[in-house]
Design a protein around this motif. Sequence first.
Motif, PDB file in Angstrom:
ATOM      1  N   ARG A 188       0.834  -1.214   0.000  1.00  0.00           N
ATOM      2  CA  ARG A 188       0.000   0.000   0.000  1.00  0.00           C
ATOM      3  C   ARG A 188       0.859   1.251   0.000  1.00  0.00           C
ATOM      4  O   ARG A 188       0.520   2.256  -0.642  1.00  0.00           O
ATOM      5  CB  ARG A 188      -0.943  -0.021   1.205  1.00  0.00           C
ATOM      6  CG  ARG A 188      -1.996  -1.122   1.131  1.00  0.00           C
ATOM      7  CD  ARG A 188      -3.032  -0.971   2.232  1.00  0.00           C
ATOM      8  NE  ARG A 188      -4.023  -2.037   2.157  1.00  0.00           N
ATOM      9  CZ  ARG A 188      -4.101  -3.052   3.021  1.00  0.00           C
ATOM     10  NH1 ARG A 188      -3.256  -3.113   4.038  1.00  0.00           N
ATOM     11  NH2 ARG A 188      -5.025  -3.984   2.888  1.00  0.00           N
ATOM     12  N   GLU A 191       2.027   1.863  -3.477  1.00  0.00           N
ATOM     13  CA  GLU A 191       0.957   2.465  -4.274  1.00  0.00           C
ATOM     14  C   GLU A 191       0.850   3.959  -3.999  1.00  0.00           C
ATOM     15  O   GLU A 191       0.631   4.762  -4.913  1.00  0.00           O
ATOM     16  CB  GLU A 191      -0.372   1.773  -3.967  1.00  0.00           C
ATOM     17  CG  GLU A 191      -0.477   0.358  -4.513  1.00  0.00           C
ATOM     18  CD  GLU A 191      -1.803  -0.292  -4.158  1.00  0.00           C
ATOM     19  OE1 GLU A 191      -2.387   0.086  -3.116  1.00  0.00           O
ATOM     20  OE2 GLU A 191      -2.257  -1.163  -4.924  1.00  0.00           O
ATOM     21  N   TRP A 255       3.161  -5.340  -7.688  1.00  0.00           N
ATOM     22  CA  TRP A 255       2.253  -4.250  -7.316  1.00  0.00           C
ATOM     23  C   TRP A 255       2.721  -2.927  -7.907  1.00  0.00           C
ATOM     24  O   TRP A 255       1.907  -2.063  -8.228  1.00  0.00           O
ATOM     25  CB  TRP A 255       2.131  -4.164  -5.790  1.00  0.00           C
ATOM     26  CG  TRP A 255       1.237  -5.225  -5.225  1.00  0.00           C
ATOM     27  CD1 TRP A 255       1.407  -6.572  -5.324  1.00  0.00           C
ATOM     28  CD2 TRP A 255       0.036  -5.043  -4.473  1.00  0.00           C
ATOM     29  NE1 TRP A 255       0.397  -7.235  -4.677  1.00  0.00           N
ATOM     30  CE2 TRP A 255      -0.453  -6.328  -4.142  1.00  0.00           C
ATOM     31  CE3 TRP A 255      -0.660  -3.920  -4.022  1.00  0.00           C
ATOM     32  CZ2 TRP A 255      -1.616  -6.527  -3.403  1.00  0.00           C
ATOM     33  CZ3 TRP A 255      -1.818  -4.106  -3.273  1.00  0.00           C
ATOM     34  CH2 TRP A 255      -2.295  -5.388  -2.979  1.00  0.00           C
ATOM     35  N   ALA A 259       0.668  -0.285 -10.381  1.00  0.00           N
ATOM     36  CA  ALA A 259       0.541   1.124 -10.010  1.00  0.00           C
ATOM     37  C   ALA A 259       1.272   2.049 -10.978  1.00  0.00           C
ATOM     38  O   ALA A 259       1.336   3.260 -10.753  1.00  0.00           O
ATOM     39  CB  ALA A 259       1.089   1.329  -8.600  1.00  0.00           C
TER      40      ALA A 259
END
Length: 320
Positions: A188, A191, A255, A259
Amino acid sequence: MTPAGAILLDQITRQGPVSFRRFMEVALYHTEHGYYRRRREIFGREGDYYTAAQLQPVFGILIAARIRQFYEQAGRPADFTVVELGAGRGEMAGALSEFRYFPVELGGRWPERFRGVAFSNEFFDALPVSVAVRRGDAFRQMLVGWREGRFAWVEGPPVTGEQAEYLARYGASLEDGAWIEINLDALRRLEEISARLDSGWVVTIDYGYTSRELAGFPRGTLMSYRRHAAGEDVLADPGEGDITAHVPFTALQDWGERAGLRTVRFENLSRTLLDAGEPDGFEAALAAASESQRLQRRLQLKTLLAGMGERFRTLIQKKG
């Protein structure tokens, strides 16, 4: 009983076993009693461990040289910005002062939008993680309870939701009984970095593993550090020692791609530092006013290249 431990024990007494993520969050980041919040020295000879950032000025000079290469590639924009996540005591501030520089600690303020470089050194490994154990075809949560006067692991219910999706993708190769950390906080945060970065690079230096290497950690990667000694009992004396988990670099790359961050390089730290220092033959890194200082810098360079440089890795991702 440590103050952080008392907070956790009270919650366990009232509500039952807590997630390890909650345990780690209180142990490291409680506003008063967390390991990183307390007013005491945690780095260097008087602290609990050394990091690459303590090998100054050589580390800072070489990292600044590598970032300068990115600056040149970007066309020397006037608004080129370096955001350092997990800046700690600010060891890198002097080395990065030629750029627009934002040192950021957890919860600190940093630009909503910028272009340049988001840099971190041993930042992602200290973010709170959840823990699971493989049982047959499924994974179960590993919680923290209280037993016989100490904090103890408690096997909990099956993992569900986003954590189950993470394990299906990155833990499928694990054998029965193997432990694994679920580092959603790191993903997270990546991101968030990408959302704020208009164009530029994300440079992550840390220790970690790829999915292919995960089988080499059947009991997971959690470690505790205190007074320059590493230990596996991460539940003892919360708030008094550091707790870390290896970084899942394959997940960071995956990830990141989602992103908008393209992986440019994934390499040992030694390779990163060699690319930074070889253009001038390490002249800037080794230059010093006295022979004793030059000797100290040569020792720092040796440690960085042959010691930490082989254990730590650098992930370089690019946006735009």
